[in-house]
Design a protein around this motif. Structure first.
Motif, PDB file in Angstrom:
ATOM      1  N   ASN A 841       0.830  -1.207   0.000  1.00 12.77           N
ATOM      2  CA  ASN A 841       0.000   0.000   0.000  1.00 12.77           C
ATOM      3  C   ASN A 841       0.869   1.264   0.000  1.00 12.77           C
ATOM      4  O   ASN A 841       0.584   2.231  -0.718  1.00 12.77           O
ATOM      5  CB  ASN A 841      -0.920   0.008   1.224  1.00 12.77           C
ATOM      6  CG  ASN A 841      -1.995  -1.060   1.120  1.00 12.77           C
ATOM      7  OD1 ASN A 841      -2.386  -1.446   0.026  1.00 12.77           O
ATOM      8  ND2 ASN A 841      -2.462  -1.547   2.269  1.00 12.77           N
ATOM      9  N   PHE A 842       1.919   1.250   0.805  1.00 12.47           N
ATOM     10  CA  PHE A 842       2.817   2.397   0.869  1.00 12.47           C
ATOM     11  C   PHE A 842       3.493   2.635  -0.478  1.00 12.47           C
ATOM     12  O   PHE A 842       3.592   3.771  -0.960  1.00 12.47           O
ATOM     13  CB  PHE A 842       3.857   2.161   1.968  1.00 12.47           C
ATOM     14  CG  PHE A 842       4.885   3.245   2.078  1.00 12.47           C
ATOM     15  CD1 PHE A 842       4.593   4.446   2.722  1.00 12.47           C
ATOM     16  CD2 PHE A 842       6.150   3.092   1.528  1.00 12.47           C
ATOM     17  CE1 PHE A 842       5.541   5.451   2.815  1.00 12.47           C
ATOM     18  CE2 PHE A 842       7.094   4.088   1.615  1.00 12.47           C
ATOM     19  CZ  PHE A 842       6.788   5.275   2.263  1.00 12.47           C
ATOM     20  N   PHE A 843       3.932   1.530  -1.124  1.00 13.21           N
ATOM     21  CA  PHE A 843       4.638   1.669  -2.402  1.00 13.21           C
ATOM     22  C   PHE A 843       3.714   2.223  -3.484  1.00 13.21           C
ATOM     23  O   PHE A 843       4.118   3.059  -4.292  1.00 13.21           O
ATOM     24  CB  PHE A 843       5.205   0.313  -2.820  1.00 13.21           C
ATOM     25  CG  PHE A 843       5.964   0.342  -4.114  1.00 13.21           C
ATOM     26  CD1 PHE A 843       7.248   0.856  -4.177  1.00 13.21           C
ATOM     27  CD2 PHE A 843       5.383  -0.137  -5.284  1.00 13.21           C
ATOM     28  CE1 PHE A 843       7.940   0.887  -5.370  1.00 13.21           C
ATOM     29  CE2 PHE A 843       6.067  -0.105  -6.476  1.00 13.21           C
ATOM     30  CZ  PHE A 843       7.361   0.403  -6.519  1.00 13.21           C
ATOM     31  N   ARG A 844       2.467   1.762  -3.497  1.00 12.15           N
ATOM     32  CA  ARG A 844       1.543   2.218  -4.543  1.00 12.15           C
ATOM     33  C   ARG A 844       1.157   3.691  -4.376  1.00 12.15           C
ATOM     34  O   ARG A 844       0.702   4.315  -5.336  1.00 12.15           O
ATOM     35  CB  ARG A 844       0.288   1.360  -4.526  1.00 12.15           C
ATOM     36  CG  ARG A 844       0.496  -0.029  -5.105  1.00 12.15           C
ATOM     37  CD  ARG A 844      -0.762  -0.856  -5.018  1.00 12.15           C
ATOM     38  NE  ARG A 844      -0.599  -2.155  -5.674  1.00 12.15           N
ATOM     39  CZ  ARG A 844      -1.517  -3.114  -5.653  1.00 12.15           C
ATOM     40  NH1 ARG A 844      -2.662  -2.927  -4.991  1.00 12.15           N
ATOM     41  NH2 ARG A 844      -1.307  -4.263  -6.269  1.00 12.15           N
ATOM     42  N   ARG A 845       1.339   4.230  -3.187  1.00  9.63           N
ATOM     43  CA  ARG A 845       1.013   5.623  -2.958  1.00  9.63           C
ATOM     44  C   ARG A 845       2.175   6.557  -3.290  1.00  9.63           C
ATOM     45  O   ARG A 845       1.999   7.782  -3.255  1.00  9.63           O
ATOM     46  CB  ARG A 845       0.591   5.831  -1.500  1.00  9.63           C
ATOM     47  CG  ARG A 845      -0.735   5.186  -1.169  1.00  9.63           C
ATOM     48  CD  ARG A 845      -1.082   5.371   0.291  1.00  9.63           C
ATOM     49  NE  ARG A 845      -2.392   4.797   0.587  1.00  9.63           N
ATOM     50  CZ  ARG A 845      -3.536   5.443   0.440  1.00  9.63           C
ATOM     51  NH1 ARG A 845      -3.546   6.687  -0.023  1.00  9.63           N
ATOM     52  NH2 ARG A 845      -4.685   4.864   0.738  1.00  9.63           N
ATOM     53  N   LEU A 846       3.314   6.036  -3.595  1.00 10.31           N
ATOM     54  CA  LEU A 846       4.456   6.878  -3.927  1.00 10.31           C
ATOM     55  C   LEU A 846       4.226   7.573  -5.264  1.00 10.31           C
ATOM     56  O   LEU A 846       3.605   6.998  -6.177  1.00 10.31           O
ATOM     57  CB  LEU A 846       5.738   6.037  -3.990  1.00 10.31           C
ATOM     58  CG  LEU A 846       6.232   5.487  -2.653  1.00 10.31           C
ATOM     59  CD1 LEU A 846       7.394   4.533  -2.881  1.00 10.31           C
ATOM     60  CD2 LEU A 846       6.660   6.618  -1.728  1.00 10.31           C
ATOM     61  N   PRO A 847       4.720   8.799  -5.401  1.00 13.33           N
ATOM     62  CA  PRO A 847       4.498   9.534  -6.656  1.00 13.33           C
ATOM     63  C   PRO A 847       5.402   9.040  -7.785  1.00 13.33           C
ATOM     64  O   PRO A 847       6.522   8.580  -7.547  1.00 13.33           O
ATOM     65  CB  PRO A 847       4.835  10.977  -6.279  1.00 13.33           C
ATOM     66  CG  PRO A 847       5.840  10.844  -5.196  1.00 13.33           C
ATOM     67  CD  PRO A 847       5.463   9.612  -4.405  1.00 13.33           C
ATOM     68  N   ALA A 848       4.901   9.124  -9.001  1.00 16.21           N
ATOM     69  CA  ALA A 848       5.689   8.857 -10.214  1.00 16.21           C
ATOM     70  C   ALA A 848       5.589  10.094 -11.111  1.00 16.21           C
ATOM     71  O   ALA A 848       4.935  11.081 -10.772  1.00 16.21           O
ATOM     72  CB  ALA A 848       5.166   7.620 -10.920  1.00 16.21           C
ATOM     73  N   ARG A 849       6.232  10.036 -12.246  1.00 21.75           N
ATOM     74  CA  ARG A 849       6.262  11.200 -13.132  1.00 21.75           C
ATOM     75  C   ARG A 849       5.192  11.135 -14.215  1.00 21.75           C
ATOM     76  O   ARG A 849       5.232  11.888 -15.187  1.00 21.75           O
ATOM     77  CB  ARG A 849       7.648  11.318 -13.773  1.00 21.75           C
ATOM     78  CG  ARG A 849       8.787  11.359 -12.749  1.00 21.75           C
ATOM     79  CD  ARG A 849      10.103  11.693 -13.380  1.00 21.75           C
ATOM     80  NE  ARG A 849      10.115  13.067 -13.890  1.00 21.75           N
ATOM     81  CZ  ARG A 849      11.141  13.618 -14.545  1.00 21.75           C
ATOM     82  NH1 ARG A 849      12.223  12.894 -14.753  1.00 21.75           N
ATOM     83  NH2 ARG A 849      11.072  14.844 -14.980  1.00 21.75           N
ATOM     84  N   THR A 850       4.246  10.229 -14.055  1.00 22.72           N
ATOM     85  CA  THR A 850       3.180  10.127 -15.056  1.00 22.72           C
ATOM     86  C   THR A 850       2.321  11.391 -15.093  1.00 22.72           C
ATOM     87  O   THR A 850       1.785  11.745 -16.149  1.00 22.72           O
ATOM     88  CB  THR A 850       2.292   8.920 -14.742  1.00 22.72           C
ATOM     89  OG1 THR A 850       1.891   8.983 -13.360  1.00 22.72           O
ATOM     90  CG2 THR A 850       3.037   7.624 -14.974  1.00 22.72           C
ATOM     91  N   ASP A 851       2.176  12.083 -13.916  1.00 19.94           N
ATOM     92  CA  ASP A 851       1.360  13.284 -13.907  1.00 19.94           C
ATOM     93  C   ASP A 851       2.061  14.468 -14.562  1.00 19.94           C
ATOM     94  O   ASP A 851       1.448  15.522 -14.746  1.00 19.94           O
ATOM     95  CB  ASP A 851       0.973  13.650 -12.471  1.00 19.94           C
ATOM     96  CG  ASP A 851       2.183  13.675 -11.543  1.00 19.94           C
ATOM     97  OD1 ASP A 851       3.268  13.264 -12.002  1.00 19.94           O
ATOM     98  OD2 ASP A 851       2.033  14.079 -10.379  1.00 19.94           O
ATOM     99  N   SER A 852       3.347  14.294 -14.923  1.00 22.65           N
ATOM    100  CA  SER A 852       4.082  15.367 -15.597  1.00 22.65           C
ATOM    101  C   SER A 852       4.123  15.187 -17.110  1.00 22.65           C
ATOM    102  O   SER A 852       4.705  16.013 -17.814  1.00 22.65           O
ATOM    103  CB  SER A 852       5.521  15.432 -15.062  1.00 22.65           C
ATOM    104  OG  SER A 852       5.526  15.685 -13.675  1.00 22.65           O
ATOM    105  N   MET A 853       3.559  14.094 -17.594  1.00 26.40           N
ATOM    106  CA  MET A 853       3.583  13.831 -19.032  1.00 26.40           C
ATOM    107  C   MET A 853       2.401  14.490 -19.725  1.00 26.40           C
ATOM    108  O   MET A 853       1.296  14.546 -19.180  1.00 26.40           O
ATOM    109  CB  MET A 853       3.567  12.323 -19.299  1.00 26.40           C
ATOM    110  CG  MET A 853       4.840  11.621 -18.896  1.00 26.40           C
ATOM    111  SD  MET A 853       4.849   9.907 -19.425  1.00 26.40           S
ATOM    112  CE  MET A 853       4.780  10.093 -21.189  1.00 26.40           C
ATOM    113  N   LEU A 854       2.645  15.003 -20.914  1.00 31.31           N
ATOM    114  CA  LEU A 854       1.573  15.593 -21.708  1.00 31.31           C
ATOM    115  C   LEU A 854       0.672  14.507 -22.271  1.00 31.31           C
ATOM    116  O   LEU A 854       1.129  13.422 -22.612  1.00 31.31           O
ATOM    117  CB  LEU A 854       2.175  16.413 -22.851  1.00 31.31           C
ATOM    118  CG  LEU A 854       2.946  17.670 -22.410  1.00 31.31           C
ATOM    119  CD1 LEU A 854       3.612  18.308 -23.618  1.00 31.31           C
ATOM    120  CD2 LEU A 854       1.990  18.663 -21.753  1.00 31.31           C
TER     121      LEU A 854
END
Length: 854
Positions: A841-854
């Motif tokens: 659960n903790f790992f899945r909540r970590l941020p990735a850079r997908t929200d920075s992609m157009l």
């Protein structure tokens, strides 16, 4: 006390019960019970197992399910032989009558022992003397006819020569003899009707037999007779004997099949022949700089590049960044050159004066005979070459007298590389170009091309289907071509060939073709020899000194699906001169060391391989008889790099097969954790405790387990060479549109609507791949964000956890931590929750850079 292995050390120390107990637990807990079942029961049991659920991202779960569905075979059953192909496409073991029955155990005793003996009647027409003149002028234009039943062979004729010499051999197959009398007639060539000079008769029952290595039969003089049997003027020197295909006169002899072939070109195209590939070199041209260039427009900075041409190959450097009359590049250009070097290297320095217009500032030609050759990567001395400028005067190109400029280059022929003209996956030769770097041979490969049967009609002649088949075999630099058997769906060649072997991890390729050049095919609009099928045999899969006799299916992929074109019967033997040397080869790199010390790029290798195949096909096409371009390209798999939906699916399922073992281990471990079999789970707990308390047992246990698996599966080892697999290739299940796309030309020649449909399909597949790759990137970025403070609260929690874990692990013995972690992972389902764990659960909540992609 226990350093090497717990079980063996215990036995030495008389604690035999501990050792036996440990390895009993090992065997019972690790060996898959499916191993003890017959294969059909194993497959039924595997089908009945449910796919396990893995706590992975939702978008990856569908892909994992596909993997699980594809790999419904356990880790052990994957090592067993696959399901046999359809009977029609299967490999069939045969027991031909090889070498005339001279068999001793598994080895054959005669020198021509991998084929069936074929009896031939040989007639050698040497010369004639004192022939009478039949023309008005008193001269004669003699030639000889050799007639046996319906078969008639003729020598060439000589103009106005009474003592001609022919030295031609005629061979008649004993299986097709239709008469008991051989008639040899001497005639005089005439415009209206050929005149009879004399003849000689032979009774076939009186003809002697010759078996190599006996010396050739000495020819004798025979007095000519007229039609009434009276002696006439003139004598003919002949030799007549019965022999086999092992006779040295066999390859160059006129065969009785040639009676149905028209023209000298047709006769040449049906003979057997041995070819050698040209010696190929990589040519490295290091363009360093140029000086004192003289551009046409003095008011602008020139955009200069160098263009190099060798035969049909043309490469160019980038435009120099040093704008001026002294540009610099320091760029390598790679070419393929073949001995003998027929064409020079042409270099030209050009100026880009407009988007589609280049001005030549200077040119030079460099003969390759004088270029340095190197065996390693030692620096070659650079040289300056003068550039000659050409001017056009009254429409003619003339050399300008005055000095133009010069160019600085380092040119060498690379002898330390192997020039790839085949795919490395099934290459037949891996030696470097330079002969000084060759190792000694490790053995001999012998191939007997016996016959084919069930061939399909490949063309139409006189309103009926016919096939004129011949075989081509390629291994290393040596190509062999059998003679062409005319108009037969079950041709018998029975020809044997030998190659030296320098590496056991190589492949011999045998192809069967239909000869379309026997009846003026060259003059009939460029007919091409049609492929009937091919076979590949990897030498490393063969036992040494064993004769393999099998009938291989000839499979060809057509736009309407895979089709069996017949079967070819081969006998193969790989003899090893030194088993120790061959075993030592497995520790050597596959390619010469230059490929690893100074590797070429993938794009360079693809381009150079294409150029190498073009050179090989061009050179072999100039031989007599020619080995034509379509034959060479089919044998070398020139089009294998082109896109194919069928090949892509086949490669995908090959990867799934490889991953199937890991998936099976995961399923097995999931069953252990969920206590599907309580006894096995308890044994695993005991084994885990032993390995934690005695960690020195871990590696011996792994290698012992691998040893036991190898010994167990020795009884299922393959007994036959591999062959073309239609299921593995997905050739038997390919969609017609996929095959149509595979056979499409490049660039495409299909209508726009079909191309649009295929493009949309490719976009759909690429979209799925893009999603999976994006999910993998997301997981990696989450790992990176653990310490990146992108999410300050998550990183703070992780850092505090790391500090607490470091303190706990420091004060707690490692065995205790490992035992607690193992017991937690293997806990009973009663103590498990269906919800994901806290770390997940903790790992899945970590941020990735997908929200920075157009």
């Amino acid at each position: 006390m226990l350093r090497f292995g717990f079980g063996f050390r215990s036995l030495v120390c008389c604690d035999w019960w501990i050792g036996i107990g440990f390895y009993t637990i090992l065997l019972f807990s690790l060996f898959d019970p499916d191993l003890l079942l017959p294969k059909p029961q194993v497959e039924r049991k595997i089908r009945s197992k449910r796919s396990s659920q893995f706590h992975l991202p939702l978008k990856l779960q569908e892909g994992i399910r596909v993997v699980v569905r594809v790999s419904r075979i356990s880790l052990f059953t994957k090592m067993m032989p696959p399901r046999p192909p359809p009977e029609d496409f299967a490999l069939k073991e045969t027991k031909p009558h090889l070498g005339g029955g001279k068999v001793s155990g598994d080895k054959l005793t005669s020198t021509y022992d991998l084929v069936e003996q074929m009896q031939y009647l040989y007639v050698r027409v040497v010369k004639a003397k004192d022939l009478p003149g039949k023309d008005v002028t008193g001269s004669c234009d003699p030639y000889v006819e050799v007639k046996l039943g319906n078969y008639l062979g003729k020598t060439r004729f000589f103009e106005k020569k009474s003592n001609p010499e022919w030295n031609q051999v005629f061979a008649f197959s004993k299986d097709r003899l239709q008469a008991s009398l051989l008639e040899v007639t001497v005639k005089d060539k005439d415009v209206v009707k050929d005149d009879f000079i004399g003849k000689v008769f032979f009774d076939l029952n009186e003809i002697p037999k010759r078996v190599p290595p006996d010396s050739p039969l000495a020819p004798q003089w025979y007095r000519l007779e007229d039609r009434q049997g009276n002696k006439v003027k003139g004598e003919l020197m002949l030799a007549v004997w019965m022999g086999t295909q092992a006779d040295e006169a066999f390859p160059e002899a006129w065969h009785s099949d040639a009676a149905f072939v028209s023209g000298a070109d047709g006769l040449a195209n049906m003979r057997s022949k041995v070819y050698l590939s040209p010696k190929l070199w990589y040519l490295r041209v290091n363009v360093i700089e140029a000086q004192d260039l003289q551009p046409g427009d003095k008011g602008r900075y020139p955009e200069v590049f160098v263009k190099a041409v060798l035969g049909n190959q043309a490469l160019r450097t980038r435009i120099s960044q040093a704008r001026g009359i002294n540009p610099m590049w320091n760029e390598d250009l790679m070419f393929v050159a073949a001995e003998p070097f027929e064409e020079p290297l042409i270099l030209s320095v050009e100026d880009r004066v407009a988007p589609n217009k280049d001005e030549v500032l200077g040119r030079c030609a460099i003969p390759l005979q004088y270029v340095d050759r190197r065996l390693d990567h030692k620096v070659v001395n650079s040289r300056w070459f003068n550039l000659e400028k050409h001017i056009i005067v009254e429409g003619e190109k003339k050399k300008e007298i005055k000095f133009a400029s010069r160019i600085h280059m380092r040119i060498c022929l690379e002898g330390g590389y192997h020039v790839l003209d085949e795919s490395t996956h099934y290459s037949s030769d891996l030696r470097p170009t330079a002969k000084q770097l060759w190792k000694s041979s490790i053995g001999v490969l012998e191939l007997g091309i016996l016959n084919a049967h069930g061939l399909m009609p490949m063309k139409t002649k006189d309103g009926r289907g016919t096939t004129d088949a011949y075989c081509v075999a390629k291994y290393g630099q040596k190509w062999v071509r059998t003679r062409t058997i005319i108009d037969s769906f079950a041709p018998k060649w029975n020809e044997q060939y030998t190659w030296e072997v320098f590496d056991p991890c190589t492949v011999i390729t045998i192809g069967v073709f239909d000869n379309c050049h026997l009846h003026g095919g060259d003059k009939a609009g460029g007919a091409k020899d049609t492929k009937i099928g091919k076979v590949r045999i990897r030498l490393s899969t063969l036992e040494t000194d064993r004769v393999y006799t099998h009938s291989y299916p000839l499979l060809v992929l057509h736009p309407n699906g895979v089709k069996k074109m017949g079967e070819i019967h081969l006998a193969v033997r790989f003899s090893c001169s030194s088993l120790l040397n061959m075993m030592h080869m497995y520790s050597h790199p596959l390619l010469p060391k230059m490929h690893y010390l100074h590797p070429l790029t993938v794009s360079q290798l693809d381009s150079l391989r294409h150029q190498a195949t073009q050179i090989v096909s061009m050179r072999l096409g100039r031989a007599e008889p020619p080995l034509r371009k379509e034959v060479v390209e089919y044998m070398l798999d020139v089009g294998s790099h082109m896109w194919s939906m069928r090949r892509s699916k086949a490669n995908f399922f090959r990867i799934m097969n490889v991953l199937g073992g890991l998936i099976a281990v995961g399923k097995w471990f999931d069953q252990i954790c969920n206590w599907k079999n309580p006894i096995t789970t308890v044994l695993i707990h005991i084994l885990f405790i032993i390995l934690v308390l005695y960690p020195e047992l871990i590696l011996p246990t792994i290698f012992l387990y691998l040893f036991l698996i190898g010994v167990w599966y020795y009884r299922w080892r393959p007994r036959h060479p591999p062959h073309m697999d239609t299921r593995l290739s997905h050739a038997d299940s390919a969609h017609p549109d996929e095959l149509d796309e595979e056979f499409d030309t490049f660039p495409t020649s299909r209508p726009s609507d079909i191309v649009r449909m295929r493009y949309d399909r490719l976009r759909s597949i690429a979209g799925r791949i893009q999603t999976v790759v994006g999910d993998l990137a997301t997981q990696g970025e989450r790992f990176q964000s653990l310490l990146s403070w992108r999410d300050p609260r998550a990183t703070a929690l992780f850092v505090i956890f790391c500090l607490v874990a470091a303190i706990i692990l420091y004060v707690t013995p490692f065995q205790v931590v490992a035992l607690l972690a193992g017991f937690y992972i293997l806990r009973h389902p009663r103590f498990r929750h269906k919800l994901p764990s806290v770390p997940l659960n903790f790992f899945r909540r970590l941020p990735a850079r997908t929200d920075s992609m157009l």
